[in-house]
Design an enzyme around this catalytic site. Structure first.
Site, mmCIF file in Angstrom:
data_model
loop_
_atom_site.group_PDB
_atom_site.id
_atom_site.type_symbol
_atom_site.label_atom_id
_atom_site.label_comp_id
_atom_site.label_asym_id
_atom_site.label_seq_id
_atom_site.Cartn_x
_atom_site.Cartn_y
_atom_site.Cartn_z
ATOM 1 N N PRO A 97 0.812 -1.227 0.000
ATOM 2 C CA PRO A 97 0.000 0.000 0.000
ATOM 3 C C PRO A 97 0.844 1.276 0.000
ATOM 4 O O PRO A 97 0.334 2.361 -0.227
ATOM 5 C CB PRO A 97 -0.827 -0.097 1.285
ATOM 6 N N GLU A 124 2.035 -8.625 8.901
ATOM 7 C CA GLU A 124 1.821 -7.192 9.168
ATOM 8 C C GLU A 124 2.747 -6.316 8.341
ATOM 9 O O GLU A 124 2.517 -5.137 8.159
ATOM 10 C CB GLU A 124 2.036 -6.890 10.656
ATOM 11 N N ARG A 162 -3.004 -7.859 -20.995
ATOM 12 C CA ARG A 162 -3.972 -7.532 -22.049
ATOM 13 C C ARG A 162 -3.488 -6.412 -22.966
ATOM 14 O O ARG A 162 -4.074 -6.167 -24.016
ATOM 15 C CB ARG A 162 -5.365 -7.245 -21.464
ATOM 16 N N ASP A 177 -10.012 1.279 -24.760
ATOM 17 C CA ASP A 177 -10.390 1.076 -23.363
ATOM 18 C C ASP A 177 -10.597 2.385 -22.623
ATOM 19 O O ASP A 177 -9.956 3.379 -22.940
ATOM 20 C CB ASP A 177 -9.236 0.416 -22.582
HETATM 21 N N1 ADE Z 1 -0.863 -5.283 -0.053
HETATM 22 C C1 ADE Z 1 -1.819 -4.954 0.849
HETATM 23 N N2 ADE Z 1 -2.578 -3.945 0.434
HETATM 24 C C2 ADE Z 1 -2.098 -3.597 -0.812
HETATM 25 C C3 ADE Z 1 -2.454 -2.610 -1.769
HETATM 26 N N3 ADE Z 1 -3.449 -1.749 -1.570
HETATM 27 N N4 ADE Z 1 -1.744 -2.551 -2.905
HETATM 28 C C4 ADE Z 1 -0.710 -3.403 -3.124
HETATM 29 N N5 ADE Z 1 -0.330 -4.335 -2.256
HETATM 30 C C5 ADE Z 1 -1.007 -4.452 -1.107
#
Ligand code: ADE
Length: 257
Positions: A97, A124, A162, A177
């Site tokens: 994230p 975690e 793709r 697209d």
């Molecule tokens: N691992 C956990 N959440 C994630 C996300 N939003 N994007 C990429 N990898 C992740």
């Protein structure tokens, strides 16, 4: 194009990859997806891949040794004795994230490489030395947190594959697209011509291709204007497009008055 996926949950991948377009792409040798189990690169009796965090706190942290070992063996890059990034022309991407937020332009960028590595985080978190000294790029699929990087890795494989030549049945498939032109896509219709009282727009049945192209362009502009106005700032717009958008704006203002 070859994808090297590093994960603690390899069983997640086959069901999606063995379906539909991605299945066909693999059968035709257009893409290859190698899924590597990080646990296979542990050498202790219990094949441990996680440990408690230094400094305390909850949760477990992914250990660095098996991840380095797996990536270095598979990509055939020599282990670095000191810290620093490996000498690899293959992007080594951590799904996290904290990464740059994935979009169509990143998919296009990645589709230019013959081989990419995708590391799926779990637990975690991952030991920071993986991020600092092994990974060359970090990608997030959006501002939310999943239990691991497996779905993000599949998502990246799908979006990139793709775009590769011949993967989609229609040779112009990816060009129209949503997002490809910097606009959302125009509406699509198929048979029947009328469904529950709702008719297909006459222009699509007219056979007049210039008119159809104009209608589609205007629909794409209007949809983007209403749903994702932020995208218009970066889209390539002609004089006619700008005039059409100005009219839309005027009409909107009149409605408000
Ligand atoms: N691992 C956990 N959440 C994630 C996300 N939003 N994007 C990429 N990898 C992740």
């Amino acid at each position: 194009m070859q994808f090297e996926v590093f994960t603690l949950l390899p069983e997640v991948f086959p069901s999606y990859l063995e379906t539909s377009i991605l299945k066909r792409a693999q059968e035709r040798g257009l893409i290859k997806v190698n899924v590597h189990n990080i646990r296979d690169y542990t050498y202790d009796k219990h094949h441990v891949t996680d440990d408690t965090p230094y400094g305390g706190g909850g949760g477990m942290v992914m250990k660095p040794e098996p991840v380095f070992e797996a990536v270095e063996k598979v990509l055939d890059i020599s282990p670095l004795q000191t810290s620093g990034k490996p000498d690899s022309t293959i992007p080594i991407i951590l799904l996290t994230p904290q990464g740059r937020v994935f979009n169509q332009s990143i998919a296009k960028e990645l589709s230019q490489y013959p081989r990419i590595a995708l590391i799926c985080g779990r637990y975690e978190g991952i030991d920071e030395r993986i991020r600092k000294n092994l990974v060359t790029d970090e990608i997030s699929i959006g501002d939310y947190v999943l239990t691991g990087g497996e779905i993000p890795a599949l998502l990246v494989i799908d979006a990139v594959s793709r775009l590769l030549p011949n993967v989609l049945g229609d040779p112009t498939g990816a060009e129209d697209d949503s997002h490809a032109m910097g606009l959302l896509e125009y509406p699509h219709y198929t048979r029947p011509p009328e469904f529950r009282g709702d008719k297909v727009p006459d222009v699509l049945l007219s056979g007049d291709h210039a008119k159809i192209d104009k209608w589609r362009r205007e629909q794409a502009l209007e949809r983007t204007f209403r749903k994702r106005p932020d995208m218009l700032e970066k889209a390539e717009l002609s004089k006619d497009d700008l005039k059409f958008l100005e009219n839309l704006e005027e009409r909107g203002k009149k409605k408000e008055e």
